[in-house]
Design an enzyme around this catalytic site. Structure first.
Site, PDB file in Angstrom:
ATOM      1  CG  HIS A 226      -3.625   9.441   0.201  1.00  0.00           C
ATOM      2  ND1 HIS A 226      -4.148  10.344   1.108  1.00  0.00           N
ATOM      3  CD2 HIS A 226      -4.507   8.410   0.154  1.00  0.00           C
ATOM      4  CE1 HIS A 226      -5.287   9.871   1.594  1.00  0.00           C
ATOM      5  NE2 HIS A 226      -5.534   8.702   1.029  1.00  0.00           N
TER       6      HIS A 226
ATOM      7  CG  HIS B  66      -1.884   1.035   1.350  1.00  0.00           C
ATOM      8  ND1 HIS B  66      -1.835   2.011   2.321  1.00  0.00           N
ATOM      9  CD2 HIS B  66      -2.976   1.310   0.598  1.00  0.00           C
ATOM     10  CE1 HIS B  66      -2.858   2.827   2.165  1.00  0.00           C
ATOM     11  NE2 HIS B  66      -3.566   2.425   1.142  1.00  0.00           N
TER      12      HIS B  66
HETATM   13  O1  G3P Z   1      -6.066   0.544  -1.319  1.00  0.00           O
HETATM   14  C1  G3P Z   1      -7.210   1.305  -1.093  1.00  0.00           C
HETATM   15  C2  G3P Z   1      -6.916   2.343  -0.061  1.00  0.00           C
HETATM   16  O2  G3P Z   1      -5.688   2.917  -0.369  1.00  0.00           O
HETATM   17  C3  G3P Z   1      -7.986   3.387   0.020  1.00  0.00           C
HETATM   18  O3  G3P Z   1      -7.734   4.334   0.997  1.00  0.00           O
HETATM   19  O4  G3P Z   1      -7.217   6.629   1.648  1.00  0.00           O
HETATM   20  O5  G3P Z   1      -5.407   4.926   1.625  1.00  0.00           O
HETATM   21  O6  G3P Z   1      -6.340   5.778  -0.507  1.00  0.00           O
HETATM   22  P1  G3P Z   1      -6.625   5.468   0.922  1.00  0.00           P
HETATM   23 CA    CA Z   2      -5.155   4.477  -2.055  1.00  0.00          CA
END
Ligand code: G3P
Ligand code: CA
Length: 297
Positions: A72, A30
């Protein structure tokens, strides 16, 4: 080659199939190995691949001059030494800042953990935690993934609402076409999966690139009855781990309708095991190395 749960037809086209309970999920890094190195940097993605991650996740945003970058937040303030809104800045202006030094705090936490003998801390990485690093473009990240010596999947999330609206998906398709990825036949290890919390964004991709696998992300159970499919490739659902704990049956429901499940963000061992037991296909984690190790024990 690992069994990814794909089914190959007589004409060699693979279709996604949901994963059966008890099968170890594929591990998606992630924002890269972002628990260890600054998120959305080349170093964090490179580390995740070296740790054996099966996939990488990134968020994309459009710059003022129409370039897709991996970021992000709407603004660069949290993850850089600069300030400003991505959509109002050119790529050159974004490149003027450093996206690694904000992580110095993580380096000191990791040093303290290493001193206490934490087996999850890799000493070699600590000095890299706060290295100066530039903003990462989607093009650079796609190149890293495609040049890797084994097939890996890049999960690309488009953020909405944003200033440029549907232009984000149009630019994404154009970029994927540049790499020959937009119209590829489905495969067991797709190089790219598109994701969004916005159903309209997922629809746009499915209309213009029906072979591209998609994940409709969601944080509450209402959205789960709605995951668009416009071709033989099922769209997957993407609940958060918090939602999965409350509604574990969503995985079975998705499976019954031919859809795989992607769960985010799964950093705790008990949650990793829950995902495996339920038959989740992909888990996104900030710690790919230690998450992979759960399945080795
Ligand atoms: O992988 C999905 C997740 O990343 C969604 O939440 O806020 O971390 O982009 P966010
Ligand atoms: Ca994400």
């Amino acid at each position: 080659m690992r069994n990814y749960g794909g089914v190959t037809s007589s004409i060699g086209v693979s279709r996604s199939q949901p994963t059966q309970p008890g099968t170890p999920p594929l591990v998606v890094a992630h924002r890269g190995a972002s628990g260890e190195l600054p998120e959305h940097t080349l170093a964090a993605y490179d580390l995740a691949l070296r740790q054996g991650a099966d996939g990488l996740e990134c968020d994309v945003r459009l710059t003022r001059d129409g370039k897709l970058i991996c970021m992000h937040d709407r603004r660069i303030d949290r993850t850089s030494n600069g300030s400003g809104t991505v959509s109002a800045m050119t790529l050159d202006a974004l490149r003027a800042h450093d996206y690694g030094s904000w992580h110095a705090e993580m380096a000191s936490r990791q040093r303290a953990a290493a001193a206490l003998g934490d087996p999850d801390v890799d000493n070699k990485n600590i000095e890299r935690y706060a290295e100066p690093t530039s903003v990462l473009t989607l093009r650079e990240l796609l190149t890293l993934v495609l040049d890797w010596d084994r097939p890996r999947t890049l999960f690309i999330e488009t953020k909405h609402p944003v200033r440029y609206g549907a232009l984000v998906e149009m630019k994404l398709i154009a970029e994927l076409q540049r790499f020959g990825l937009a119209k590829r036949p489905p495969s067991a290890t797709p190089p790219v999966v598109m994701m969004s919390f916005a159903p309209s964004a997922v629809f746009r991709i499915r209309r213009s690139a029906p072979n591209l696998p998609t994940v409709l992300l969601g944080e509450n159970s209402r959205y789960l009855g709605y995951a668009p499919t416009t071709s033989g490739v099922p769209a997957a659902i993407g609940p958060s781990i918090e939602m999965l704990r409350e509604h574990p049956k969503v995985v079975e429901r998705a499976r019954a309708s031919g859809r795989a499940t992607y769960v985010w963000t799964v950093d705790e061992k008990a949650d990793v095991e829950l995902c495996r037991d339920l038959g989740v296909r992909w888990i996104a984690t900030n710690y790919p190395a230690r998450t992979k190790r759960v399945f080795e024990s």
